[in-house]
Design an enzyme around this catalytic site. Structure first.
Site, short mmCIF file in Angstrom:
data_model
loop_
_atom_site.label_atom_id
_atom_site.label_comp_id
_atom_site.label_asym_id
_atom_site.label_seq_id
_atom_site.Cartn_x
_atom_site.Cartn_y
_atom_site.Cartn_z
NE ARG A 110 6.25 -9.62 -8.27
CZ ARG A 110 5.24 -10.74 -8.38
NH1 ARG A 110 4.48 -10.01 -9.33
NH2 ARG A 110 5.60 -11.97 -8.60
CG HIS B 7 5.24 -8.60 -14.55
ND1 HIS B 7 5.93 -8.76 -13.19
CD2 HIS B 7 3.77 -8.26 -14.55
CE1 HIS B 7 5.05 -8.34 -12.01
NE2 HIS B 7 4.24 -7.99 -13.18
CD GLU C 156 -6.65 -4.35 -16.17
OE1 GLU C 156 -5.01 -5.81 -15.44
OE2 GLU C 156 -7.29 -5.22 -15.84
CD GLU D 29 -4.34 -12.92 -3.90
OE1 GLU D 29 -5.21 -12.74 -4.42
OE2 GLU D 29 -3.25 -11.56 -3.51
N GLY E 70 -2.68 -8.47 -1.20
CA GLY E 70 -2.38 -8.81 -2.15
C GLY E 70 -1.65 -9.56 -2.01
CD GLU F 53 -10.56 -2.22 -1.07
OE1 GLU F 53 -9.81 -1.19 -1.56
OE2 GLU F 53 -10.98 -3.45 -0.97
#
Length: 379
Positions: A80, A319, A179, A126, A104, A155
């Site tokens: 990734r 993963h 998730e 984050e 994120g 947010e």
């Protein structure tokens, strides 16, 4: 996580690559002409300790290396990460002199790639404790003047700029939508992305196939029919409703792989993550089918040449692995026969990060006739 017996790989890879698919997947360590293959490895962030520290507080010292490893947004999947690196470094025209938002951000690795590619400024958001570590990583590598790490929820925070040119995120979850951070990315897109701006990745697609998996199902599911002489089938019912995230051997695949749903992250709304789609799987050999398997592909179509990676069983493992949905019936299927049906995917009403799946399927074959509806819950 249990590994299927007889599987030709471990959780870190070793699966055969696709010999044919709609997209071409290559090893991310090689030059990528269209898509990199996914190869799996995870590296947990470890904290270092020792004497002679002069009493200086260690950032994140209240967490262990295991805490970082099991934080799904803090550990590294090499494929990734390498795929994102290739997208950024090979397409610097998307980043040079641009304002970038990393949603994120985790350790800040994508922000560092963007800064190195010439971004004017990167805002790395984050919400976990990893933000403190990311700030230290950015400082240590000399990018504090280019990267601003903001600790908090997308947010709830405000950016020091009205608009950004690029939003980049690794938002995908198991089964693509379990998730995940998709709604957060869409919120950031609607609030901050400038006209003509780019979301990376911009396409994600969910796929379905069917597998033979007798040994594992017998060992882990049918086991509950008779546990040392006692009937525990109530546990079997629960086990059947919980999709299994695991690595599937490509040799187990019995049917074709079908595209279920494509999401355009640059245009979609949060409601588009709820859907009902039909499917038709055609048997490629005489065999038995014990489960359907879902996986996803990710594409970066704004690159000079389209790039991306797959989490499918014919690509190297990531993963995310694959999501296995066991069937109540064992389907005896002959080459050329078809399983038809539909899949409904909706966020759980109580917890939108969880997923409810309704699977309707039917087989009218020479040796097997079945029509059934099953419900699954990813929790």
């Amino acid at each position: 996580m249990d590994q299927r017996k007889g599987s030709g790989s471990d959780a870190n890879g070793g699966l055969a690559e696709a010999t044919a698919s709609r997209l071409r997947f290559e090893d991310p360590d090689e030059v990528m002409e269209e898509n990199p293959a996914a190869a799996a490895a995870t590296v947990g962030a470890e904290e270092e300790g020792g004497e002679g520290g002069g009493g200086e507080e260690v950032i994140g010292s209240d967490k262990t290396s295991a805490d970082y490893y099991f934080d799904s947004y803090s550990h590294f999947d090499v494929v990734r990460t390498k795929s994102y690196q290739n997208v950024i470094t090979q397409n610097s025209f998307l980043f040079k002199d641009k304002i970038v938002l990393d949603v994120g951000a985790g350790t800040g690795i994508l922000s560092l790639f963007c800064a190195k590619a010439g971004a004017k400024h990167v805002y790395a958001i984050e919400c976990s404790q990893m933000a403190d570590m990311a700030k230290e990583i950015v400082r240590t590598n000399g990018y504090s003047n280019v990267i601003t790490v903001i600790k908090g929820k997308v947010e709830e925070i405000e950016l020091p700029v009205p608009k950004v040119d690029v939003i980049i995120s690794e938002w995908m979850g198991y089964f693509l939508l379990f998730e995940n951070m998709l709604n957060t990315v869409l919120y950031a897109r609607d609030k901050w992305l400038a006209d003509g701006g780019v979301v990376l990745p911009d396409k994600a697609s969910l796929h379905l196939t069917a597998i033979e998996d007798a040994e594992y199902k017998e060992d882990k599911i049918e086991f509950w029919n008779n546990v040392y002489g006692f009937d525990m089938r109530c546990i079997k019912k629960q086990a059947m409703m919980e999709p299994l995230v695991d690595t599937v051997d490509a040799n187990q695949i019995v049917t074709n792989c079908q595209l279920l749903k494509t999401m355009d992250i640059s245009k979609m709304t949060p409601g588009d993550a709820s859907f009902t789609v039909p499917f038709k799987l055609v048997a490629e050999r005489n065999d038995y089918i014990h489960a359907l398997v879902a996986y996803f592909n990710v594409s970066f179509t704004k690159c000079h040449k389209m790039m991306g990676f797959s989490t499918g069983p014919r690509s190297k493992a990531t993963h995310w692995k694959q999501t296995v949905l066991y069937l109540e019936d064992v389907l005896t299927i002959c080459e050329g026969e078809t399983i038809t049906g539909s899949m409904t995917v909706t966020p759980n009403k109580k917890n939108p990060r969880d997923i409810d799946i309704k699977l309707c399927y039917a087989l009218s074959g020479h040796r097997c006739q079945v029509s059934r509806t099953q419900h699954y819950k990813m929790r």
